[in-house]
Design a protein around this motif. Sequence first.
Motif, mmCIF file in Angstrom:
data_model
loop_
_atom_site.group_PDB
_atom_site.id
_atom_site.type_symbol
_atom_site.label_atom_id
_atom_site.label_comp_id
_atom_site.label_asym_id
_atom_site.label_seq_id
_atom_site.Cartn_x
_atom_site.Cartn_y
_atom_site.Cartn_z
ATOM 1 N N MET A 114 10.403 -45.521 -9.403
ATOM 2 C CA MET A 114 11.451 -44.912 -10.202
ATOM 3 C C MET A 114 11.837 -43.523 -9.694
ATOM 4 N N PHE A 115 10.852 -42.752 -9.240
ATOM 5 C CA PHE A 115 11.122 -41.357 -8.921
ATOM 6 C C PHE A 115 10.902 -40.968 -7.465
ATOM 7 N N PHE A 116 10.222 -41.790 -6.658
ATOM 8 C CA PHE A 116 9.889 -41.368 -5.303
ATOM 9 C C PHE A 116 10.407 -42.320 -4.223
ATOM 10 N N LEU A 162 25.145 -34.879 1.453
ATOM 11 C CA LEU A 162 24.214 -35.831 0.856
ATOM 12 C C LEU A 162 23.419 -35.133 -0.242
ATOM 13 N N VAL A 163 23.207 -35.821 -1.359
ATOM 14 C CA VAL A 163 22.386 -35.305 -2.451
ATOM 15 C C VAL A 163 21.260 -36.298 -2.705
ATOM 16 N N ASP A 164 20.030 -35.835 -2.621
ATOM 17 C CA ASP A 164 18.856 -36.662 -2.908
ATOM 18 C C ASP A 164 18.746 -36.806 -4.430
ATOM 19 N N VAL A 165 19.258 -37.913 -4.961
ATOM 20 C CA VAL A 165 19.359 -38.104 -6.409
ATOM 21 C C VAL A 165 17.982 -38.125 -7.071
ATOM 22 N N LYS A 166 17.012 -38.786 -6.459
ATOM 23 C CA LYS A 166 15.685 -38.878 -7.077
ATOM 24 C C LYS A 166 14.956 -37.545 -7.054
ATOM 25 N N ILE A 192 24.345 -45.745 -9.061
ATOM 26 C CA ILE A 192 24.197 -44.456 -8.389
ATOM 27 C C ILE A 192 23.174 -44.616 -7.267
ATOM 28 N N PRO A 193 23.565 -44.419 -6.010
ATOM 29 C CA PRO A 193 22.624 -44.619 -4.896
ATOM 30 C C PRO A 193 21.551 -43.538 -4.881
#
Length: 408
Positions: free
Chosen positions: A21-23, A41-45, A82-83
């Motif tokens: 879920m988070f990594f 680029l934005v690292d969503v997690k 959302i990627p």
Amino acid sequence: MKKKYIFLVIIILLSIGIYFMFFYKDKSLKFIPENADVVVLVDVKKATRQYIFSFLAHPSKWFEDSKRDKNKISISDSGLEIPDFLQIFHLNKTKISEWYTVLEITDQAKFLEFLKNHQFVNDGKNQFKNNQFFIKIDGGKCIVGTSDLNFNNIGKPFYQKFRNQTLSADSFMNDGLGSICFISELRTQNFSIDLKDDEIEIKNEQNSINFESLISDLNKKIQFLDTELNSENIKKISSVFKEDISDSIQVNHLKMSADVTEVNDTIISYGYDDDFNEIEKKSYQKIIQPEYNILLQTSNPEKIWKYFQDKKWINTENQFTAIPFQPNLISYSKNQISIKSTRKSVKLSDYKKQNYIFIKNNPLLYSSFKTLNNQFFKDIEYLFYGNKNQDYTVKIKFKKQKYPLILR
């Protein structure tokens, strides 16, 4: 004994769930077009983890969020996928203000309801807009942009290979929260984005330059703008705005200081008295007037002067009309061109022998530039650009508030 095993299994399953879920991240990039020249680029997690940690550290925020409008549909329930890496791009040969991203639609009915909930108006041909964004639905995807001018000019996505490498987020970023990547025919330059409590910092990889002493010194001054650039930086910055004139005018160095003040402007009109005699009427209004001093150092001032004349940027009164704020006076001497506002003199700051742009927030700017009159810009304390050798840093410093940036 069995209870211990059950507990252990639960812990393992919970750990696996938290990891995915988070990594765990899908680093594939599906939507960057071949005609993109800048990619964000934005690292969503990673952003999600940072948000959760900040949220847990500020208990007062828990109760504020519980009072939010329950009728607002969140992006997580919008019918969009959302990627793990949000891909925002700028197209080659378009305005600097035009940015786009592509997202996959998983539930079109939910997505249409989301658009309606956020006051998007159907503009026809599956296009929608509100005060900030434009959206085009294209099959199972939607294109989101700050403009709708180039929806049809977005090229095909890169194929599996990019510069002989498998295309993935690793091609553009390392450990930052995000990255900005400048793509040219010769090379790709990557800059990391870090989000801190009260600032956003952008810098190139392996950057060890510390500009804090310079920033502290500049922040003590009253001017809202202070700039010092060499020829290389002038060329790079002017090319960003598609106005690369540095080769034409051969400026070796630029030094600029500016401030803004509120002044009374006299308005003269004419009318007639009861006997039809013409009378002069005076009224006054407050206007925002910039005051500036610009110095261009060059080995060939005559060439620059002629270039400005050919562009019709110098009038008969020796005013530099390319700057819309009048009056000013342009002159040249042995090795420099000087442009000064004439209403009030602004002294150039001491030479730092560094390359930087420092813009300090000033409330007077909001009434002159409507685009700045929103809460985001009002919350900014200053913007800084610095360069030394091959190291570049951009810092956006925000005013300190109750919560860190990610919770605002």
